[in-house]
Design a protein around this motif. Structure first.
Motif, PDB file in Angstrom:
ATOM      1  N   ALA A 237       0.803  -1.228  -0.021  1.00 46.18           N
ATOM      2  CA  ALA A 237      -0.135   0.003  -0.082  1.00 46.18           C
ATOM      3  C   ALA A 237       0.872   1.338   0.071  1.00 46.18           C
ATOM      4  N   ALA A 238       2.001   1.366   0.682  1.00 45.72           N
ATOM      5  CA  ALA A 238       2.955   2.444   0.917  1.00 45.72           C
ATOM      6  C   ALA A 238       3.628   2.708  -0.483  1.00 45.72           C
ATOM      7  N   SER A 239       3.658   1.742  -1.275  1.00 49.57           N
ATOM      8  CA  SER A 239       4.549   1.918  -2.682  1.00 49.57           C
ATOM      9  C   SER A 239       3.469   2.634  -3.618  1.00 49.57           C
ATOM     10  N   ALA A 240       2.187   2.805  -3.445  1.00 47.36           N
ATOM     11  CA  ALA A 240       1.441   3.307  -4.280  1.00 47.36           C
ATOM     12  C   ALA A 240       1.572   4.838  -4.145  1.00 47.36           C
ATOM     13  N   ARG A 241       1.704   5.552  -5.369  1.00 46.55           N
ATOM     14  CA  ARG A 241       1.885   6.853  -5.321  1.00 46.55           C
ATOM     15  C   ARG A 241       0.374   7.768  -5.798  1.00 46.55           C
ATOM     16  N   THR A 242      -0.426   6.865  -6.397  1.00 46.83           N
ATOM     17  CA  THR A 242      -1.595   7.541  -6.687  1.00 46.83           C
ATOM     18  C   THR A 242      -2.630   6.480  -6.621  1.00 46.83           C
ATOM     19  N   LEU A 243      -4.041   6.945  -6.758  1.00 46.15           N
ATOM     20  CA  LEU A 243      -5.073   6.082  -6.460  1.00 46.15           C
ATOM     21  C   LEU A 243      -5.035   4.881  -7.463  1.00 46.15           C
ATOM     22  N   ALA A 244      -4.788   5.290  -8.806  1.00 47.66           N
ATOM     23  CA  ALA A 244      -4.751   4.225  -9.871  1.00 47.66           C
ATOM     24  C   ALA A 244      -3.650   3.217  -9.419  1.00 47.66           C
ATOM     25  N   ASP A 245      -2.455   3.438  -8.810  1.00 43.49           N
ATOM     26  CA  ASP A 245      -1.476   2.604  -8.386  1.00 43.49           C
ATOM     27  C   ASP A 245      -2.285   1.777  -7.203  1.00 43.49           C
ATOM     28  N   LEU A 246      -2.698   2.324  -6.536  1.00 39.24           N
ATOM     29  CA  LEU A 246      -3.345   1.548  -5.450  1.00 39.24           C
ATOM     30  C   LEU A 246      -4.381   0.664  -5.514  1.00 39.24           C
ATOM     31  N   LYS A 247      -5.238   0.975  -6.549  1.00 35.99           N
ATOM     32  CA  LYS A 247      -6.206  -0.074  -7.072  1.00 35.99           C
ATOM     33  C   LYS A 247      -5.343  -1.151  -7.827  1.00 35.99           C
ATOM     34  N   ALA A 248      -4.300  -0.926  -8.574  1.00 38.71           N
ATOM     35  CA  ALA A 248      -3.739  -1.873  -9.277  1.00 38.71           C
ATOM     36  C   ALA A 248      -2.944  -2.728  -8.122  1.00 38.71           C
ATOM     37  N   CYS A 249      -2.459  -2.402  -7.167  1.00 39.38           N
ATOM     38  CA  CYS A 249      -2.082  -3.071  -6.132  1.00 39.38           C
ATOM     39  C   CYS A 249      -2.960  -4.195  -5.610  1.00 39.38           C
ATOM     40  N   LEU A 250      -4.358  -3.628  -5.298  1.00 40.84           N
ATOM     41  CA  LEU A 250      -5.220  -4.423  -4.701  1.00 40.84           C
ATOM     42  C   LEU A 250      -5.778  -5.383  -5.763  1.00 40.84           C
ATOM     43  N   GLU A 251      -5.698  -5.145  -6.924  1.00 42.13           N
ATOM     44  CA  GLU A 251      -5.943  -6.243  -8.059  1.00 42.13           C
ATOM     45  C   GLU A 251      -5.106  -7.349  -8.131  1.00 42.13           C
TER      46      GLU A 251
END
Length: 296
Positions: free
Chosen positions: A107-121
């Motif tokens: 989660a901490a590696s995500a820099r944008t909401l799009a990054d965070l969504k990709a992490c969850l996927e």
């Protein structure tokens, strides 16, 4: 009459739970080994047909007509056995400290909401993911000053991939409209982004494994006002233990690394649908939210 309706709702909830858990058919009371049954059927097809029954020339014996010998516990039509093998069940993940730390780092590696969504996927650490149809990430305006956080998505949210789109979401839209706002003026998410089977309450372990992602989501949206819909989301993210009756309407603080966000809890719209008399208290909360937005 009321008892009959309650029983019907209980049955519907049970069937919905089974469907969410992946149960899509009922075979019978006795277990059937389809692999062994298919092999037995194939072996019988290659056997030489029995001779004509004596005393009944020209008429095949019953075994030849059926082409198989049916055991009492075997299904009625072995030919209808599914040809594909079931997919192996996913191994349950126990959210130990290592798994939670992995979720926190991801989660901490995500820099944008799009990054965070990709992490969850791509994240496989939550046991709710295999039974859910879609990831329910967020909806509304990511740049809004107002953010709502609920507990977990329901059936309609799971189908559409957006939070608060069922009856609860429609009520939330009307509550926003009553203070002159709509979804373009807010961002909406849940602590748990996958629907629990049968709309059951997420377990503490499931909530804990998803918590780093919703915390990062709040950081990236960075709202001025944070509203917790129901006690569950407030308890998980604020660490308070009060019930919603004591908690609602009281302004609190949600801490980010560099600032404090004004936070308040109010009744979940699903609760208001069951207890419409409590809408008057939610109306007070929403008026307070509007006033707080005007002060910033």
């Amino acid at each position: 009459m009321q008892n009959s309706q309650d029983n019907l709702k209980d049955i519907e909830s049970l069937l919905e739970f089974y469907r969410g858990a992946g149960v899509d058919c009922f075979l019978g009371d006795e277990p059937v080994d389809w692999v062994e049954a298919s092999a037995r059927q194939a072996a019988q097809r290659h056997q030489t047909p029995p001779a004509t029954a004596p005393g009944n020339a020209g008429a095949p014996a019953q075994a030849a007509m059926v082409g198989e010998t049916r055991s009492p516990s075997a299904p009625r039509q072995l030919a209808a056995a599914p040809s594909r093998q079931p997919a192996p069940a996913q191994t349950a993940v126990m959210p130990d400290h290592e798994t939670i730390a992995s979720a926190r780092d991801l989660a901490a590696s995500a820099r944008t909401l799009a990054d965070l969504k990709a992490c969850l996927e791509t994240f496989e650490g939550c046991n709710l993911k295999p039974t859910a149809k879609t990831l329910v990430f967020g909806d509304g305006n990511p740049g809004a000053r107002l953010m709502f956080v609920g507990e977990a998505p329901g059936r309609e949210e799971d189908l559409q991939g957006k939070p608060f789109v069922g009856r609860s979401g429609q009520l939330l839209d009307r509550m926003l409209s009553a203070i002159g706002l709509d979804r373009k003026d807010a961002y909406i998410a849940n602590v748990v982004p996958w629907r629990p089977p049968g709309n059951r309450t997420p377990t503490p372990q499931e909530t804990e494994i998803c918590k780093p992602f919703i915390k990062r989501q709040i950081e990236l949206v960075n709202p001025d006002v944070l509203v917790f819909l129901g006690a569950a989301s407030a308890k998980n993210l604020l660490g308070v233990q009060d019930g919603i009756r004591k908690m609602r309407g009281r302004w609190m603080s949600y801490a980010l690394q560099d600032r404090e966000i004004a936070a308040i809890a109010t009744y979940h719209p699903a609760y208001l649908l069951r207890s419409p008399l409590e809408k008057r208290l939610s109306w007070r909360d929403f008026l307070s939210i509007r006033a707080r937005l005007a002060d910033h």
